[in-house]
Design an enzyme around this catalytic site. Structure first.
Site, mmCIF file in Angstrom:
data_model
loop_
_atom_site.group_PDB
_atom_site.id
_atom_site.type_symbol
_atom_site.label_atom_id
_atom_site.label_comp_id
_atom_site.label_asym_id
_atom_site.label_seq_id
_atom_site.Cartn_x
_atom_site.Cartn_y
_atom_site.Cartn_z
ATOM 1 N N HIS B 131 -62.011 18.000 -114.483
ATOM 2 C CA HIS B 131 -61.507 17.047 -113.496
ATOM 3 C C HIS B 131 -61.835 15.635 -113.999
ATOM 4 O O HIS B 131 -62.834 15.440 -114.683
ATOM 5 C CB HIS B 131 -62.252 17.329 -112.183
ATOM 6 C CG HIS B 131 -61.754 16.566 -111.002
ATOM 7 N ND1 HIS B 131 -62.108 15.263 -110.758
ATOM 8 C CD2 HIS B 131 -60.944 16.933 -109.977
ATOM 9 C CE1 HIS B 131 -61.544 14.858 -109.637
ATOM 10 N NE2 HIS B 131 -60.828 15.847 -109.136
ATOM 11 N N GLN B 211 -66.083 22.920 -107.051
ATOM 12 C CA GLN B 211 -65.235 24.016 -106.572
ATOM 13 C C GLN B 211 -66.018 25.297 -106.308
ATOM 14 O O GLN B 211 -65.437 26.282 -105.853
ATOM 15 C CB GLN B 211 -64.141 24.317 -107.601
ATOM 16 C CG GLN B 211 -63.107 23.215 -107.748
ATOM 17 C CD GLN B 211 -62.338 22.983 -106.463
ATOM 18 O OE1 GLN B 211 -62.132 23.903 -105.669
ATOM 19 N NE2 GLN B 211 -61.931 21.741 -106.224
ATOM 20 N N CYS B 372 -55.804 15.710 -110.644
ATOM 21 C CA CYS B 372 -56.860 14.947 -111.323
ATOM 22 C C CYS B 372 -57.332 15.638 -112.593
ATOM 23 O O CYS B 372 -58.503 15.583 -112.945
ATOM 24 C CB CYS B 372 -58.048 14.688 -110.402
ATOM 25 S SG CYS B 372 -57.659 13.597 -109.039
HETATM 26 C C1 LIG Z 1 -63.763 20.351 -110.314
HETATM 27 C C2 LIG Z 1 -63.946 19.086 -109.543
HETATM 28 N N1 LIG Z 1 -64.843 18.181 -109.951
HETATM 29 C C3 LIG Z 1 -65.074 17.039 -109.274
HETATM 30 C C4 LIG Z 1 -64.367 16.734 -108.151
HETATM 31 C C5 LIG Z 1 -64.653 15.433 -107.455
HETATM 32 O O1 LIG Z 1 -65.215 15.625 -106.210
HETATM 33 P P1 LIG Z 1 -65.345 14.402 -105.203
HETATM 34 O O2 LIG Z 1 -64.012 13.746 -105.180
HETATM 35 O O3 LIG Z 1 -65.705 15.012 -103.909
HETATM 36 O O4 LIG Z 1 -66.403 13.482 -105.741
HETATM 37 C C6 LIG Z 1 -63.416 17.650 -107.681
HETATM 38 C C7 LIG Z 1 -62.639 17.404 -106.454
HETATM 39 O O5 LIG Z 1 -61.719 16.651 -106.402
HETATM 40 C C8 LIG Z 1 -63.201 18.840 -108.394
HETATM 41 O O6 LIG Z 1 -62.299 19.725 -107.969
#
Ligand SMILES: Cc1ncc(COP(=O)(O)O)c(C=O)c1O
Ligand SMILES: Cc1ncc(COP(=O)(O)O)c(C=O)c1O
Lengths: 172, 414, 414, 172
Positions: B131, B211, B372
């Site tokens: 991500h 996740q 993302c």
């Molecule tokens: C695998 C993964 N890492 C990181 C994130 C980032 O999480 P957050 O936006 O809650 O900081 C997400 C969610 O969007 C994700 O699915």
């Protein structure tokens, strides 16, 4: 109600006239549990917070003070909103505590702790379960907040004991 | 919630659906089918009520007040830290740092740990599956420090190529940062195996568990990792709260990242000393309500048997996969052997955006786009996918509605 | 809330009290008297209900979903940004960055702006009045960059010595960071005058408005400052949300601080480009519910006439000051001519902590200690004070209860 | 209900047989408002989302495509989940637009925008209040989310017009 009042006054008087036992130097047979139970009994006489705190304040006023030389940062207990200096001393196989604080209620609370723990062996102190704090309705002072330091004090007393016994702090 | 006589028994996962008020609303005149939990999960009544009660009866700033409300709030706040500790089987609750979410947790480590320990010429290992939140913070520190990013490739099923990862390991590597579960493909990565490999070279491992935490047990000690981050809003908790867990030895060694109230021991213009863990990393008034409600979310999950959640979601995934494959022209991306309840797919001659719009008209919420994970999409040679992601509150009916919706949308579009 | 015929008229401030559920609870058997709003304000029903409704009916991740829930959540989220913009009279809503709170806002500027623009040998001007959150972030960057912190002294009333400030100005100064209202003494600083001085040398000015936004009008353009930060939880909003406002020209010039989802335009392992304002500074999933509820808090404040709030609180302050002064041995710290509804005091021969504990037993919540302003306490030569801070929901009865409580506590302690 | 169906079919037919007016080259007298009102009338024939979207999809399919040479990043509109390329051209005192997208619904929406704005003067375009979007029930596409780009498209069309007129983009 009269009787209760009298009894209560008696407790206060005991403190004021100095018969309140500050440590168990003289009376080694009393266990930490027994002392706690006595305190719980004393407190059971009070039926509101005011009486309880008046008692704690009186206790605080009569706490044997630590010598000025020990009111230094190295004897300060972290995690209290009021400042608390504490000194642990070993005499034979027993530990004795002296302490002071700039806040009187804190002093009163320490007085109770000292009454319970001072004069016991390192092992007893390390293992002590201080249930009286909860039972006399002072659990609020045990909370994790960094402003109320009863928990820190207990921790510090136990830690000092260990330190003194492991020889990391000078003996008296 | 259970009758007293049952209170040793865990609740059945299939009862969960009724706990989520939003799942009983309608969208565009149809009962909502929510299949975007990988972006953000819905919240059970217990969590919503917790926030409500907090603000109605318990609200006060934490840690410095001697009055009852502040004591209560502090106790609830620190209890929640304790719950987090137990939830991920951490050694100490002081290893649990409250942050805004997974993203902030990764930034904290990249800037504080990286700022102190990363050396020019070093390498950071990421994967093709990551991500953006587990890419960009590392790119930023790598650029600052003059380091290289190396990328673990994936095979055609969307699994990390472990041989390649192993080949990349060397003294030069200063961090391995990978997700536990891929949000785009659902791949569950072999974290334990990876940290065993990393240990050979003493390379610290950060796992992005965004996740993972609502879909299976997480035991940071068993996983053998150094840092683990996750977000409350993806595990039935509120937005604006998440956790960075780190091994005490690292957190102790790391410099503070943000300065301010809470994180100090003493302040003077001449010399400021910092507080102990976990407060060293929690500058300013924290998201108090959020932290407490994260605890409620953990309690909520705790009502169920984690293994049963895993089993339930795996069955749902299997059902969905089979049903979706019946749609002509539909292609699923990501077919890892170990896979969470996330399905990314495309339908020939349709654009994900068009499918998303039409499904929404039928009350079905799916995510469309790059999720993302642009580097992953570039690798797959597609601009994005449609993604249906499931949580314990989804059921077969949701899948049936999705499949019907897709069939209809496909008809309209082709 | 108003009958339609009254909807041009603002609500009366003295009606506010009924809007706050927590003010109608009891503590230690007594009706709660809450006098710690400077630490964190209580929340009106409108704000609590907003959060409730959000999670029950509107919750979804923002900005990337095409489905209705996500559209709604995004709209609410961006509407809230618009409300913030209007509330502080900013030029553009893209100048409004959602952060966790004032502390994070200051850290963002110190690290991003300071990281780029600060030069070794430069100076940062703070004041003796500052909260740790407006000291430590500057100390950290100053140390990194090899800069000097200079401290504007205060006079015996707790007012900034403007002459001294003026004397400090030079080409070497690279930032002036001051609070708008002192949380410990209540001093309202002459921000407009200060930014006029600063402009002579083109020195950017950051104002820590944590204490200001619920107690008077804030117009960032009229104040003429470059950055303004504040926290939602101190203005009837939820915890975990706050605002950094900055002039577009600065925000555009500043590099991103945290990396991750939301803040990017495109990501590849070779090259990542960043999103436009405000998203460039909002990495990761934001505190969505928090942001929306901050908008509800702004709406709540907007029901009243800001001038009436100022007037009401000023009267309350006057009443409290007079009443407190009648207590023997009581000394008030901070007697600025321009002063907000905060009173810090000590009573001879008593410790603030003891007073705080005993007041709490009588249901009265005040703050005791250094109020995260240790340098100020050191300067005053005291370890801390008792602080009673008022908001629009307090009334004379609260003050009477405080005074009675203090009289009683004093009796017990001396 | 029969009549309605027929009328609806007629609208679709108009599109399919190419009588749908793609721009107002021929009919300069029609104002932006008039065209919007026509579209609103067309859409009033539909009584559910399916018919509406079928119509938009048909519109999208018949959108005159942009030349391949303009499908480059510099003609890409930021802020859409689907990719949209747009090209503004000036002919005399009027502006004409061509566009394409990889998503068909997006194409249909652009088709509507082009129908409304193409062939008008820069001033009219700059001042246009596009109320039809809301009135035909497509407000959802106007939202601030970066995934739905109708707002970005409108903005871009207005911006291109200004640019072309200020000479920053070549004229045709
Ligand atoms: C695998 C993964 N890492 C990181 C994130 C980032 O999480 P957050 O936006 O809650 O900081 C997400 C969610 O969007 C994700 O699915
Ligand atoms: C003047 C001042 N500045 C900064 C802060 C920090 O605000 P927060 O803790 O919400 O980040 C506070 C509140 O504690 C404050 O009173």
């Amino acid at each position: 109600m009269r009787c209760c009042l009298d009894e209560r006054k008696d407790v206060i008087r005991r403190i004021l006239v100095g018969t309140f036992k500050w440590s168990n130097k003289d009376k080694f047979m009393e266990t930490i549990e027994q002392i706690q139970d006595e305190i719980i009994e004393d407190f059971s006489l009070f039926d509101d917070w005011m009486q309880k705190y008046e008692y704690i304040i009186e206790l605080g006023k009569s706490l044997p003070l630590i010598e000025e030389e020990y009111k230094k940062d190295e004897f300060l207990i972290r995690g209290c909103q009021s400042r608390v200096w504490m000194r642990a001393e070993r005499k034979g196989d027993r530990m004795f505590f002296k302490a002071d604080s700039d806040a009187i209620i804190t002093k009163g609370l320490i007085a109770l702790l000292i009454k319970v723990l001072s004069g016991h062996t390192a092992q007893d102190i390390a293992q002590a379960d201080l249930y009286f704090i909860d039972r006399i309705g002072l659990r609020e002072h045990l909370s994790l907040t960094r402003s109320n330091g009863l928990a820190s004090m207990v921790q510090q007393m136990k830690r000092s004991t260990t330190l003194v016994y492991s020889g990391k702090q000078e003996e008296n | 919630m259970d009758a007293p006589i049952h209170n040793l028994k865990k609740r059945l996962v299939r009862e969960a659906r009724t706990d989520f008020p939003i799942l009983h609303t309608t969208v565009n005149g149809r009962d909502l089918v929510f299949l975007d939990s990988a972006a953000s999960s819905q919240k059970p009544r217990a969590v919503i009520d917790c926030i409500n009660t907090y603000y109605r009866e318990q609200n006060a700033n934490v840690h410095r007040g001697v009055y009852s409300l502040s004591q209560t709030a502090t106790q609830l706040f620190e209890d929640s830290r304790e719950k987090v500790k137990d939830f991920i089987s951490a050694k100490h609750s002081r290893e649990v740092i409250f942050v805004r979410g997974a993203t902030e947790g990764i930034n904290l480590v990249a800037q504080s740990f990286g700022g102190k320990f990363f050396k020019p010429g070093g390498e950071i290992i990421l994967s093709q599956l990551e991500h953006h939140s587990n890419i960009v913070p590392w790119q930023m520190i790598a650029e600052e420090k003059g380091m290289k990013i190396r990328v673990v490739p994936i095979n055609s099923k969307g699994e990390l190529m472990m041989d390649a990862l192993e080949d990349m390991l060397s003294e030069k590597v200063q961090m391995i940062a990978l997700n536990h579960i891929s949000n785009a493909l659902g791949t569950i990565n072999p974290v334990k195996e990876i940290s065993a490999l990393a240990r050979r070279y003493d390379i610290p491992v950060l796992i992005d568990g965004a996740q993972a935490t609502s879909h299976g047990e997480v035991n940071v000690q068993e996983l053998g990792v150094d840092f683990y981050v996750f977000s409350g809003h993806k595990m039935f908790g509120p937005t604006g709260i998440g956790v960075l867990w780190g091994k005490e030895k690292w957190l102790e060694a790391m410099p503070p990242w943000q300065g301010g109230g809470e994180m100090i021991e003493t302040v003077s213009f001449e010399k400021t000393t910092f507080n102990e863990l976990p407060f060293k990393f929690e500058a300013g008034t924290p998201n108090i309500a959020g932290s407490i409600a994260l605890g409620a979310a953990i309690d909520y999950i705790g009502q169920f048997d984690m293994l049963e959640i895993v089993k339930y979601e795996r069955e749902l995934l299997k059902y969905a996969t089979e049903k979706l494959k019946e749609i002509p022209g539909l292609r699923i991306y990501g077919e890892a052997a170990e896979k969470a309840s996330v399905i990314s797919f495309l339908i020939e001659n349709t654009h994900p955006y068009d499918l998303g719009i039409l499904l929404d008209k039928m009350g079905i919420a799916v995510r469309t786009g790059h999720h993302c994970t642009q580097p992953l999409m570039d690798f797959l040679g597609i601009p994005g996918t449609v993604r249906a992601s499931m949580a314990l509150y989804n059921d077969q009916n949701d899948i049936d509605r999705l499949v019907d919706g897709l069939v209809k949308a496909r008809q309209m579009l082709t």
